[in-house]
Design a protein around this motif. Structure first.
Motif, PDB file in Angstrom:
ATOM      1  N   VAL A 117      19.527 -36.594 -38.807  1.00  0.00           N
ATOM      2  CA  VAL A 117      18.122 -36.931 -38.578  1.00  0.00           C
ATOM      3  C   VAL A 117      17.871 -38.315 -39.155  1.00  0.00           C
ATOM      4  N   VAL A 118      17.311 -39.201 -38.338  1.00  0.00           N
ATOM      5  CA  VAL A 118      17.017 -40.576 -38.741  1.00  0.00           C
ATOM      6  C   VAL A 118      15.530 -40.813 -38.537  1.00  0.00           C
ATOM      7  N   THR A 119      14.880 -41.453 -39.506  1.00  0.00           N
ATOM      8  CA  THR A 119      13.465 -41.803 -39.364  1.00  0.00           C
ATOM      9  C   THR A 119      13.384 -43.187 -38.716  1.00  0.00           C
ATOM     10  N   LEU A 120      12.504 -43.294 -37.716  1.00  0.00           N
ATOM     11  CA  LEU A 120      12.338 -44.566 -36.998  1.00  0.00           C
ATOM     12  C   LEU A 120      10.994 -45.185 -37.362  1.00  0.00           C
ATOM     13  N   TYR A 121      10.964 -46.534 -37.411  1.00  0.00           N
ATOM     14  CA  TYR A 121       9.756 -47.289 -37.752  1.00  0.00           C
ATOM     15  C   TYR A 121       9.532 -48.369 -36.711  1.00  0.00           C
ATOM     16  N   GLN A 144       9.929 -54.988 -33.754  1.00  0.00           N
ATOM     17  CA  GLN A 144      11.088 -54.189 -33.375  1.00  0.00           C
ATOM     18  C   GLN A 144      10.981 -52.757 -33.902  1.00  0.00           C
ATOM     19  N   ILE A 145      11.787 -51.874 -33.296  1.00  0.00           N
ATOM     20  CA  ILE A 145      11.936 -50.510 -33.807  1.00  0.00           C
ATOM     21  C   ILE A 145      13.154 -50.536 -34.722  1.00  0.00           C
ATOM     22  N   SER A 146      12.987 -49.953 -35.913  1.00  0.00           N
ATOM     23  CA  SER A 146      14.024 -50.080 -36.928  1.00  0.00           C
ATOM     24  C   SER A 146      14.166 -48.779 -37.710  1.00  0.00           C
ATOM     25  N   THR A 147      15.278 -48.650 -38.409  1.00  0.00           N
ATOM     26  CA  THR A 147      15.464 -47.516 -39.320  1.00  0.00           C
ATOM     27  C   THR A 147      15.044 -47.912 -40.735  1.00  0.00           C
ATOM     28  N   HIS A 148      14.575 -49.138 -40.941  1.00  0.00           N
ATOM     29  CA  HIS A 148      14.100 -49.631 -42.243  1.00  0.00           C
ATOM     30  C   HIS A 148      12.578 -49.533 -42.286  1.00  0.00           C
ATOM     31  N   SER A 149      12.055 -49.188 -43.450  1.00  0.00           N
ATOM     32  CA  SER A 149      10.607 -49.010 -43.596  1.00  0.00           C
ATOM     33  C   SER A 149       9.870 -50.328 -43.805  1.00  0.00           C
TER      34      SER A 149
END
Length: 174
Positions: A117-121, A144-149
């Protein structure tokens, strides 16, 4: 089917008899007209022919009724056979669908057990009004869409960290 063939044969014979009788009738009428025979002999022949025609007509109606019954029976047999075939096809299709459902469920289960499970930002665009100036710039906030908050904008030596909005989670297969 042999009964149908026999009925057709009898119907053909009946038609031949009717044609013969009609021919006799026409000949008798012509003879009576030519020779002036309008007496009892001509009337007797005409009466006999009429009764033969009535009998043959009744036989023809009976044959038509029997043929109709045979046709109905044949159609019912075909319909029953088609219904049975459709039931077999439906059963086979339902079995195949059940088998495929099982295979898909197994694949989904395997996918879920072998995934992360990966959270997308979604990051903001630009600097949001921040303008410190510097020797060079690197702008990491581009929508952009990123996995970093967070995303980072740099105007050297100044650094700006901006919060990205959480979109949700995503299952990532390994």
């Amino acid at each position: 089917m042999a009964g149908l063939h026999t009925l057709r044969s009898e119907l053909a014979q009946a038609k031949e008899r009717i044609l013969k009788i009609e021919t006799y009738f026409k000949v008798a009428f012509a003879v009576a007209a030519i020779f002036g025979l309008a007496g009892a002999f001509g009337a007797s022949i005409i009466s006999s022919i009429k009764s033969e025609i009535a009998v043959l007509s009744a036989d023809k109606d009976k044959l038509a009724e029997v043929i109709g019954e045979i046709k109905r029976d044949a159609v019912n047999a075909i319909v029953t056979s088609e219904k049975e075939s459709l039931a077999k096809i439906s059963s086979a299709r339902n079995g195949a669908i059940s088998r495929i459902d099982g295979e898909v469920s197994e694949e989904i289960s395997n996918f879920l057990s072998n995934s992360e499970v990966v959270t997308l930002y979604k990051c903001p665009v630009g600097t949001g009004g921040w303008t410190p100036g510097g020797a060079w710039g690197s702008y990491g906030c581009q929508g952009q869409i990123s996995t970093h908050s967070q995303c980072t904008n740099i105007e050297h030596p100044n650094v700006q960290n901006r919060d990205c909005n959480e979109l949700g989670t995503f299952k990532l297969a390994r």
